[in-house]
Design a protein around this motif. Structure first.
Motif, short mmCIF file in Angstrom:
data_model
loop_
_atom_site.label_atom_id
_atom_site.label_comp_id
_atom_site.label_asym_id
_atom_site.label_seq_id
_atom_site.Cartn_x
_atom_site.Cartn_y
_atom_site.Cartn_z
N ALA A 37 0.85 -1.20 0.00
CA ALA A 37 0.00 0.00 0.00
C ALA A 37 0.88 1.25 0.00
N ASN A 38 1.27 1.69 -1.20
CA ASN A 38 2.08 2.90 -1.35
C ASN A 38 3.33 2.84 -0.49
N ALA A 39 4.23 1.91 -0.82
CA ALA A 39 5.44 1.71 -0.04
C ALA A 39 6.30 2.97 0.02
N ALA A 40 6.27 3.79 -1.04
CA ALA A 40 7.11 4.98 -1.07
C ALA A 40 6.77 5.96 0.05
N ASP A 41 5.56 5.87 0.55
CA ASP A 41 5.09 6.75 1.62
C ASP A 41 5.34 6.10 2.98
N TYR A 42 6.52 5.52 3.17
CA TYR A 42 6.75 4.67 4.36
C TYR A 42 6.69 5.44 5.67
N GLU A 43 6.90 6.75 5.65
CA GLU A 43 6.85 7.52 6.89
C GLU A 43 5.43 7.60 7.45
N ASN A 44 4.44 7.29 6.64
CA ASN A 44 3.05 7.35 7.10
C ASN A 44 2.48 5.97 7.41
N TRP A 45 3.35 4.98 7.51
CA TRP A 45 2.91 3.64 7.90
C TRP A 45 2.78 3.56 9.42
N THR A 46 2.02 2.57 9.88
CA THR A 46 1.81 2.32 11.30
C THR A 46 2.37 0.95 11.66
N LEU A 47 2.95 0.84 12.84
CA LEU A 47 3.44 -0.43 13.37
C LEU A 47 2.46 -0.92 14.44
N ALA A 48 2.25 -2.24 14.50
CA ALA A 48 1.34 -2.78 15.52
C ALA A 48 1.77 -4.19 15.91
N ASN A 49 1.62 -4.49 17.18
CA ASN A 49 1.75 -5.85 17.68
C ASN A 49 0.38 -6.32 18.16
N SER A 50 0.01 -7.53 17.76
CA SER A 50 -1.25 -8.13 18.22
C SER A 50 -0.91 -9.34 19.08
N LEU A 51 -1.52 -9.41 20.26
CA LEU A 51 -1.16 -10.43 21.24
C LEU A 51 -2.35 -10.78 22.12
N ARG A 52 -2.16 -11.77 22.95
CA ARG A 52 -3.29 -12.28 23.72
C ARG A 52 -3.67 -11.37 24.89
N SER A 53 -2.70 -10.98 25.70
CA SER A 53 -3.04 -10.20 26.90
C SER A 53 -1.81 -9.52 27.45
N VAL A 54 -1.88 -8.23 27.70
CA VAL A 54 -0.75 -7.55 28.32
C VAL A 54 -0.63 -7.88 29.80
N ALA A 55 -1.62 -8.58 30.36
CA ALA A 55 -1.50 -9.07 31.73
C ALA A 55 -0.54 -10.24 31.80
N ASN A 56 -0.34 -10.90 30.67
CA ASN A 56 0.63 -11.99 30.59
C ASN A 56 2.03 -11.37 30.50
N PRO A 57 2.94 -11.69 31.44
CA PRO A 57 4.26 -11.03 31.44
C PRO A 57 5.04 -11.23 30.15
N TYR A 58 4.92 -12.40 29.52
CA TYR A 58 5.62 -12.63 28.26
C TYR A 58 5.11 -11.65 27.21
N HIS A 59 3.78 -11.55 27.08
CA HIS A 59 3.22 -10.67 26.06
C HIS A 59 3.43 -9.19 26.39
N ALA A 60 3.49 -8.86 27.67
CA ALA A 60 3.79 -7.48 28.04
C ALA A 60 5.19 -7.09 27.56
N LEU A 308 10.37 -2.81 3.67
CA LEU A 308 9.61 -1.65 3.22
C LEU A 308 10.53 -0.52 2.78
N THR A 309 11.61 -0.31 3.52
CA THR A 309 12.51 0.81 3.25
C THR A 309 13.64 0.45 2.30
N GLY A 310 13.64 -0.78 1.78
CA GLY A 310 14.62 -1.16 0.77
C GLY A 310 15.93 -1.68 1.31
N LYS A 311 16.04 -1.86 2.63
CA LYS A 311 17.28 -2.40 3.19
C LYS A 311 17.49 -3.85 2.75
N ILE A 312 16.40 -4.62 2.66
CA ILE A 312 16.45 -5.98 2.17
C ILE A 312 15.29 -6.18 1.20
#
Length: 363
Positions: A37-60, A308-312
């Motif tokens: 989705a418009n890779a050239a506009d990489y500064e407007n991308w969002t990062l996200a982690n999806s996980l089960r529960s932040v109450a779980n110390p591993y996932h936190a 995304l940024t062309g490093k690899i």
């Protein structure tokens, strides 16, 4: 981008360097990967982690790894929580894809293995990038969804669970009855950890007996309740407790504490959370397996960002960089002090440094 670099000045500098380094070549990169989705506009991308529960110390800690990486590149970062509900997890990802116009790098630990396919297909349709952790069907491969499905990251649960089970047997004196608490039965790590335990028991030639095995769905309270029932049912026949993760191990340990048996009936877990390390030092846990959730939480974003940024070009990487095992450490009383004195660190520039091999399928 190392995990300890997070100042605003550094973020600005990195963006300027990336602009200069990628610059005019980014139009070509965007054309090369037309399904993004418009890779050239990489500064407007969002990062996200999806996980089960932040109450779980591993996932936190997993979530913290993602936050650490996001700070190094100055992109917005979100944490999606499934609360153990596959429908919620998938719906939240779809909503974020819509909100970002597909400009999303997602690092996801699917609630259940079948969820991974749905998530990958949604990401590909929207033009985002995704890395899965731990759970996916065996026939779902990143190279079949190039370039959107970047990689799958996991740890080999069979030899590590076998090793920590052996630490339990040693603490028991090499014989006796044990009880075992499993995760969600359809989860890949739960399956692997049960197989590792079974292998370890088989190699004792009958000296170790499995009195009962029950799943507690990675839930500490369920593990506590199961352990309480086992203490009533088996009493002093229980010489050790195997738990497929540290959270459930802590639930079992609490039941032992309430019955005056902590330190007398050894417990092992898996994840290397702080409470488990405390229990190892206290002589209540015989051991745990320390994964590296800061690494998985951050590197699961760093690798697709590098693409995304062309490093690899992830499509040209070997399969061992697309479906990879990380490094796990068995922690017992013998090495817990050294482990805590030298905690794992993360260098986000070293994309493959902690990779120990390609994921193996045993089914």
């Amino acid at each position: 981008y190392t995990s300890d670099v997070s100042s605003a000045a550094s973020d600005v500098y990195k963006r300027q360097v990336l602009k200069g380094a990628v610059g005019l070549g980014f139009t070509a990169a965007a054309a090369k990967f037309p399904t993004l989705a418009n890779a050239a506009d990489y500064e407007n991308w969002t990062l996200a982690n999806s996980l089960r529960s932040v109450a779980n110390p591993y996932h936190a800690t997993f979530a913290k790894g993602g936050e650490d990486f996001a700070k190094t590149v100055g992109l917005p970062y979100e944490v999606l929580v499934t609360e153990g509900n596959s429908e919620k997890g998938i719906a939240d990802i779809k909503a974020l894809l819509q909100r970002t116009g597909g400009k999303l790098i997602l690092n996801v630990d699917p609630n259940d293995s079948p969820d991974a396919r749905v998530i990958v297909e949604e990401i590909k349709a929207a033009g985002g990038l995704v890395v899965t952790q731990w759970n996916k069907p065996d026939d779902l491969h990143p190279w079949d969804f190039d370039p959107n499905y970047v990689a799958h990251m996991s740890f080999d649960g069979v030899p590590t669970s076998e090793a920590v089970a052996n630490a339990l047997f040693k603490a028991m004196g090499g014989e006796g009855g044990i009880v075992a608490i499993g995760g969600i039965l359809s989860n890949v790590p739960a399956i692997e950890r049960k197989l590792g335990l079974d292998n370890a028991i088989a190699k004792t030639g009958g000296k170790i007996k499995l009195l009962d095995f029950q799943p507690a769905d990675w839930n500490e309270q369920k593990a506590f309740d199961i352990m309480q029932a086992w203490l009533t049912r088996f009493g002093t026949d229980i010489k050790g407790v195997f738990a497929a993760n540290d959270g459930m191990g802590m639930g079992a340990l609490e039941a032992l504490r309430q019955n005056g048996l902590a330190g007398q009936v050894p417990v092992v877990g898996i994840d290397g959370i702080e409470a488990a390390l405390d229990a190892v030092e206290a002589g209540e846990f015989a051991g745990t397996v320390a994964w590296d959730p800061l690494w998985t939480g951050g590197m699961g974003l760093a690798i697709p960002y590098a693409h995304l940024t062309g490093k690899i070009d992830i499509t040209k990487e070997p399969h061992g960089h697309r479906e990879m095992y990380g490094t796990g450490v068995i922690v017992t009383s013998d090495n817990v002090a050294n482990f805590r004195s030298n905690p794992p660190s993360v260098d986000f520039d070293d994309l493959w440094g902690k990779v120990t091999g390609q994921v193996q399928y045993r089914g």
